[in-house]
Scaffold this motif. Structure first.
Motif: not given
Length: 293
Positions: A98-102, A148-154, A193-199, A131-137
């Motif tokens: 299982i991949a889960v966005d943080e 569980i991802s913020p990016v939906a599958l095509i 600003q502190v940001v989290v990079r796309d995994s 993070v971000l696109s990581g789970a979809s990839e």
């Protein structure tokens, strides 16, 4: 009766993938004559020319390009069919990836995992935080079963799961709070600003406000939270991830003039429901039950 076998289509595809008959022979450990015969069988059976030789290069014809698209679909579906068959034959799967966005609420996730493990005590669960696109990839590369991802599958199954609310926060002693007024975008630009990079390894994306002239980029949400708690900058953070820090006074919401809260939608995604075993389907059911929409 089909006049071309799956193995012959696989050999045809290997010539394209590896750039020639010799390269394909070395990569898939088949003799060149076997691969030539397979491609020749397709061409003679279907009366179509698949390749042209230009110097040392093996080039797909226009008809070959069309046949490749169809062959890819056929071979991918055959692979899925085998996975479904293995799943049915094995009964309950031994592992679940299982991949889960943080940004997904951790306590909710733990509750779902604990419930699934109680029903399947021998199940080995591999959890990959992304993070971000990581789970979809990871789903697209078949490295996980569910994500569980913020990016939906095509190409696959995507279901809206929940919305995650974000607020801009900083340590109570941070200079932005010392201004004692509503803050504008210009105020934020002057501070780190502190940001989290796309995994994801490819096709990375940015999210959130990135207008600060100073920016630190980290790999994990928890690192970002710790930095902000220690007064090293400000960040947009999921409310569900910083409840304790807000209650303890380690973090304080920034009084922004506009857009004080933001949200991001998370999706439940997987490639093929028929290939999921009983434990995976139980995980889906528990997640839908526990997750507030």
């Amino acid at each position: 009766m089909l006049r071309v076998t799956l193995e012959q289509w696989r050999m045809f595809r290997s010539v394209v993938q590896y750039g020639g008959f010799n390269q394909a022979s070395q990569s898939i450990h088949k003799s060149q004559s076997s691969i030539h015969n397979a491609v020749g069988k397709i061409e003679s059976s279907l009366n179509v020319k698949l390749f042209e030789i230009e110097g040392r290069k093996t080039i797909l014809t226009e008809a070959g390009e069309l046949m490749l698209k169809r062959a890819n679909f056929l071979l991918d579906e055959a692979a899925k069919l085998e996975i479904v068959g293995q799943t049915l034959g094995q009964g309950t799967e031994s592992s679940l990836r299982i991949a889960v966005d943080e940004m997904f609420p951790q306590l909710l996730l733990y509750k779902v995992l604990d419930s699934v493990s109680a029903q399947y005590p021998m199940l080995q669960i591999e959890l990959i935080e992304s993070v971000l696109s990581g789970a979809s990839e990871l789903i697209n590369n078949a490295d996980v079963d569910i994500a569980i991802s913020p990016v939906a599958l095509i190409d696959g199954f995507s279901e809206q799961l929940c919305d995650i609310e974000f607020i801009a926060v900083a340590n109570p002693e941070h200079a932005l709070h010392a201004l004692n007024r509503e803050l504008s975008a210009e105020d934020l630009k002057s501070h780190r600003q502190v940001v989290v990079r796309d995994s994801a390894l490819q096709n990375k994306s940015d999210a959130g406000w990135l207008g600060a002239n100073q920016r630190w980029t980290v790999s994990h949400l928890r690192t970002s939270i710790d930095m902000i708690c220690n007064g090293l900058g400000f960040a947009w953070l999921p409310i569900s991830s910083i409840k304790n820090e807000l209650e303890k006074g380690q973090l304080k919401p920034l009084p922004l003039q506009y857009n004080g809260k933001r949200s991001m939608q998370l999706h439940l995604i997987f490639k093929d429901k028929d290939s999921l075993g009983p434990a995976a389907k139980t995980f889906l059911g528990e997640l839908r039950y526990q997750c507030p929409n």
